[in-house]
Motif scaffolding. Sequence first.
Motif, PDB file in Angstrom:
ATOM      1  N   VAL A   1      25.694  46.050  41.320  1.00  0.00           N
ATOM      2  CA  VAL A   1      26.451  45.307  40.642  1.00  0.00           C
ATOM      3  C   VAL A   1      26.759  44.129  42.021  1.00  0.00           C
ATOM      4  O   VAL A   1      26.075  43.049  41.915  1.00  0.00           O
ATOM      5  CB  VAL A   1      28.039  45.221  40.893  1.00  0.00           C
ATOM      6  CG1 VAL A   1      28.503  43.599  40.522  1.00  0.00           C
ATOM      7  CG2 VAL A   1      28.351  45.679  39.185  1.00  0.00           C
TER       8      VAL A   1
ATOM      9  N   ILE B   1      25.948  39.141  41.295  1.00  0.00           N
ATOM     10  CA  ILE B   1      27.493  38.547  39.678  1.00  0.00           C
ATOM     11  C   ILE B   1      28.525  38.015  40.919  1.00  0.00           C
ATOM     12  O   ILE B   1      28.722  36.612  40.097  1.00  0.00           O
ATOM     13  CB  ILE B   1      26.979  39.212  39.131  1.00  0.00           C
ATOM     14  CG1 ILE B   1      26.256  39.638  38.183  1.00  0.00           C
ATOM     15  CG2 ILE B   1      28.955  39.190  38.206  1.00  0.00           C
ATOM     16  CD1 ILE B   1      26.126  41.142  37.396  1.00  0.00           C
ATOM     17  N   PHE B   2      29.371  38.364  41.654  1.00  0.00           N
ATOM     18  CA  PHE B   2      30.016  38.408  42.167  1.00  0.00           C
ATOM     19  C   PHE B   2      30.304  37.594  44.289  1.00  0.00           C
ATOM     20  O   PHE B   2      30.683  37.306  44.972  1.00  0.00           O
ATOM     21  CB  PHE B   2      30.622  39.156  42.826  1.00  0.00           C
ATOM     22  CG  PHE B   2      31.615  40.229  42.011  1.00  0.00           C
ATOM     23  CD1 PHE B   2      32.634  39.087  41.367  1.00  0.00           C
ATOM     24  CD2 PHE B   2      32.172  41.155  41.696  1.00  0.00           C
ATOM     25  CE1 PHE B   2      32.808  39.822  39.703  1.00  0.00           C
ATOM     26  CE2 PHE B   2      32.269  41.922  40.696  1.00  0.00           C
ATOM     27  CZ  PHE B   2      33.217  41.236  39.666  1.00  0.00           C
TER      28      PHE B   2
ATOM     29  N   ALA C   1      35.638  40.964  36.059  1.00  0.00           N
ATOM     30  CA  ALA C   1      34.284  39.970  35.085  1.00  0.00           C
ATOM     31  C   ALA C   1      34.852  39.447  34.268  1.00  0.00           C
ATOM     32  O   ALA C   1      34.932  37.909  34.410  1.00  0.00           O
ATOM     33  CB  ALA C   1      32.824  40.529  35.008  1.00  0.00           C
TER      34      ALA C   1
ATOM     35  N   PHE D   1      34.917  46.720  37.218  1.00  0.00           N
ATOM     36  CA  PHE D   1      33.943  45.387  36.830  1.00  0.00           C
ATOM     37  C   PHE D   1      33.957  45.228  35.218  1.00  0.00           C
ATOM     38  O   PHE D   1      34.343  43.535  35.372  1.00  0.00           O
ATOM     39  CB  PHE D   1      32.265  46.393  37.007  1.00  0.00           C
ATOM     40  CG  PHE D   1      31.736  44.738  36.908  1.00  0.00           C
ATOM     41  CD1 PHE D   1      31.737  44.261  37.634  1.00  0.00           C
ATOM     42  CD2 PHE D   1      30.277  45.119  35.701  1.00  0.00           C
ATOM     43  CE1 PHE D   1      30.523  43.247  37.660  1.00  0.00           C
ATOM     44  CE2 PHE D   1      29.445  44.046  35.410  1.00  0.00           C
ATOM     45  CZ  PHE D   1      29.555  42.823  36.525  1.00  0.00           C
TER      46      PHE D   1
ATOM     47  N   GLN E   1      36.585  35.029  34.306  1.00  0.00           N
ATOM     48  CA  GLN E   1      36.021  34.086  34.065  1.00  0.00           C
ATOM     49  C   GLN E   1      37.264  33.172  33.318  1.00  0.00           C
ATOM     50  O   GLN E   1      36.866  32.054  33.244  1.00  0.00           O
ATOM     51  CB  GLN E   1      34.982  34.918  33.229  1.00  0.00           C
ATOM     52  CG  GLN E   1      33.999  35.086  33.420  1.00  0.00           C
ATOM     53  CD  GLN E   1      33.011  34.589  34.371  1.00  0.00           C
ATOM     54  OE1 GLN E   1      32.639  33.024  34.207  1.00  0.00           O
ATOM     55  NE2 GLN E   1      33.127  34.668  35.914  1.00  0.00           N
TER      56      GLN E   1
END
Length: 172
Positions: free
Chosen positions: A165, A170-171, A83, A79, A87
Motif C-alpha cells: 500500500v 495511496i495514503f 480508504a 485498509f 474519502q
Amino acid sequence: MLTVSLGQTVSTTANGNGTTAATPIQVDVNVPQPTPALLSPADAYMYVAKDGQKKAEMTVFKTFTMALYAGAYIAFGGFLGHAIVNQCPGLVASNPGLAKLLFAILFPVGLTMNTLHGTELFTGNTTKLPAAIFEGKTNLAGLVKNWFWSYLGNFVGSLLFVAAVVATGIFA
C-alpha cells in the motif's frame, strides 16, 4: 364437533339402537424427520477439536504460508475500511459515530476472506488448538508450533500488505 389428534382420527358410527359412538382409528403416519441443519454443541466442539488436530499436524511451511495470506487479508479489511471512510471527511467531522460504523461494516471483509480461503488466522487457532489438547488429539508441542508460525505469518503478511500500500502512494 369432530376432533382429530395426531396419529388417530375419530369416526362416528351408528349402533343398533340409533345412537352414535366415537371409535378411535389408528392412522400410520410415516413422516421423515428432517436432518438438523446445525451441529449440536457437543458435536460442534468435537469438530473444533478435530480441526485443531489437523492444524497441529500441518507442516511449518504450510502453516506459515497460510498465515501470510491471513495477515494480508486482515490488513486488506482494515485498509478497505480506512480508504472508504477517509474519502468522506465531512462524515468523519459531522458524525464520527457513523464513520466508525461504516468502518465496522467494511473491516469484516478481511475476516470473510480468511473464512472462505481457510487460512491460518492466529485468533482462530487460539480456540481450536486448546480444544484439540483437551481431547487428547495433539500435544503442547503442536500447539506452540502452530501458534508461533501462525502469529509470525500473520504479522509478516500484514506488513507485506502495508508495504504494498505504501509503495502505491495511496495514503501519501
